[in-house]
Enzyme design. Structure first.
Site, short mmCIF file in Angstrom:
data_model
loop_
_atom_site.label_atom_id
_atom_site.label_comp_id
_atom_site.label_asym_id
_atom_site.label_seq_id
_atom_site.Cartn_x
_atom_site.Cartn_y
_atom_site.Cartn_z
N THR A 176 12.82 -19.89 -41.07
CA THR A 176 13.88 -20.64 -41.74
C THR A 176 13.41 -21.14 -43.11
OG1 THR A 176 14.85 -21.36 -39.65
CG2 THR A 176 15.29 -22.74 -41.57
N ILE A 214 23.50 -20.97 -31.72
CA ILE A 214 23.35 -21.68 -32.99
C ILE A 214 22.18 -22.64 -32.87
CG2 ILE A 214 24.43 -23.22 -34.68
CD1 ILE A 214 25.78 -20.50 -34.51
N GLY A 236 11.90 -24.77 -37.15
CA GLY A 236 11.21 -24.77 -35.87
C GLY A 236 12.11 -24.33 -34.74
#
Length: 337
Positions: free
Chosen positions: A203, A232, A255
């Site tokens: 991310t 999600i 994470g």
């Protein structure tokens, strides 16, 4: 007629207030490119240099926006889009594959001065998910849009749209094959467990403080390899993966998203700053190491406050990260240095 002491005092106070109102805030900027099992043993020197170069490009581009008088929101968008366009990170190009071998992307952004926020989840055809999140914040009455509806909204807003295959990379396809093999040879119910699959979280995110004293945070991701059923994570969830408040701090997280959602990590850090008078170093350490770690939550965050202080705590082996402090000093790091 000579001015009396009271008039003279009033003029001094007015002048001081005027000068203070015109004073510019220090500027500072930080980014992350994901956290996980990132060690020198599993990263070649050539690949390490690629990451360091791209992190430097992103952080200096975002800082340049601030240096030129741009807003924290603009700086966050600029830096994240550079990482979304790089196959090195799990966002945009280079996003991980779902179980069904496509890509479902998530992103969010938040402004500290008015707490306005926008997010998209599970989108498949938006070239820049962070731009779509910004459009939701600025051009709609909503905070989060998902799936086809979010894609349709982005198209209506004139954002760049692409075929889902644009996000394909061989590296991520190979990772999907490995994950599927591990899952199918183990207890199916455990497919999200790091004990079964060595997940690496790529991310991307950014936090900024601009010359007006305004904070902003943004996060963008491709999610988790082999995810199913419209899963999600925390990245598009305001308070879990992204948070910004001028009364405390701005946070972007990376994470194992399920844990970041359960503990509302981003908002919790800023609440500790706001209500318990913790520094961002203290608040970040408490949440990452004393809340997440005991619950087996792996990952990290980048944090910035209204004085331009920066903290980047993580409990994984490494986290791709970079920053430019209030003195203009650039730092690029990967391991637990």
């Amino acid at each position: 007629m000579r001015a009396g002491p009271s008039i003279f005092l009033f003029m001094c106070l007015f002048t001081c207030v005027s000068f203070n109102s015109l004073a510019e805030s220090p500027i500072a900027f930080a980014i992350h490119g994901g956290a996980g099992t990132i060690t020198k043993a599993n990263l070649t020197s050539e690949k390490e240099q690629e990451y360091r170069a791209k992190l430097r490009e992103s952080v200096t581009a975002g800082y340049a926006v601030l240096k030129q008088g741009g807003t924290s929101e603009e700086a966050v968008i600029k830096a994240i889009q550079i990482m979304e366009e790089s196959p090195l990170f799990n966002a945009g190009v280079g996003a991980v594959f779902t179980w069904d071998e496509n890509h479902e992307l998530d992103a969010s952004i938040m402004r500290g001065q008015d707490k306005q926020a926008g997010a998209v989840a599970g989108v498949k055809n938006i070239k820049s998910p962070i731009a779509a999140a910004q459009a939701v914040m600025n051009e709609s009455v909503h905070v989060m849009l998902s799936g086809k509806g979010a894609d349709d909204f982005a198209r209506q807003q004139g954002l760049a749209m692409v075929e889902n295959s644009v996000f394909n990379t061989k590296r991520r396809k190979d990772a999907l094959k490995k994950v599927k093999a591990n899952i199918l040879s183990n207890d199916h119910a455990m497919y999200l467990s790091p004990d079964v699959v060595d997940y690496k979280f790529g991310t991307v995110g950014a936090v900024a403080l601009d010359k007006h004293g305004n904070l902003a945070a943004g996060t963008s991701t491709g999610g988790m390899t082999a995810k199913r059923w419209g899963r999600i994570g925390d990245s598009p969830i305001i308070g879990a993966g992204t948070w910004a408040d001028n009364e405390s701090c701005a946070v972007s997280a990376t994470g194992h998203g399920e844990y970041f959602i359960r503990h509302q990590v981003a908002a919790d850090i800023c609440s500790r700053v706001k209500y318990s008078n913790k520094t961002i170093l203290e608040a970040g350490h408490e949440v990452i190491h004393k809340v997440l770690s005991p619950d087996a939550g792996s990952g990290g965050v980048i944090i910035i406050d209204t004085q331009g202080n920066i903290a980047m705590p993580f409990n994984s082996a490494g986290m791709y990260r970079a920053s430019v402090d209030v003195e203009g000093r650039v730092s690029v790091q990967i391991y637990a240095e």
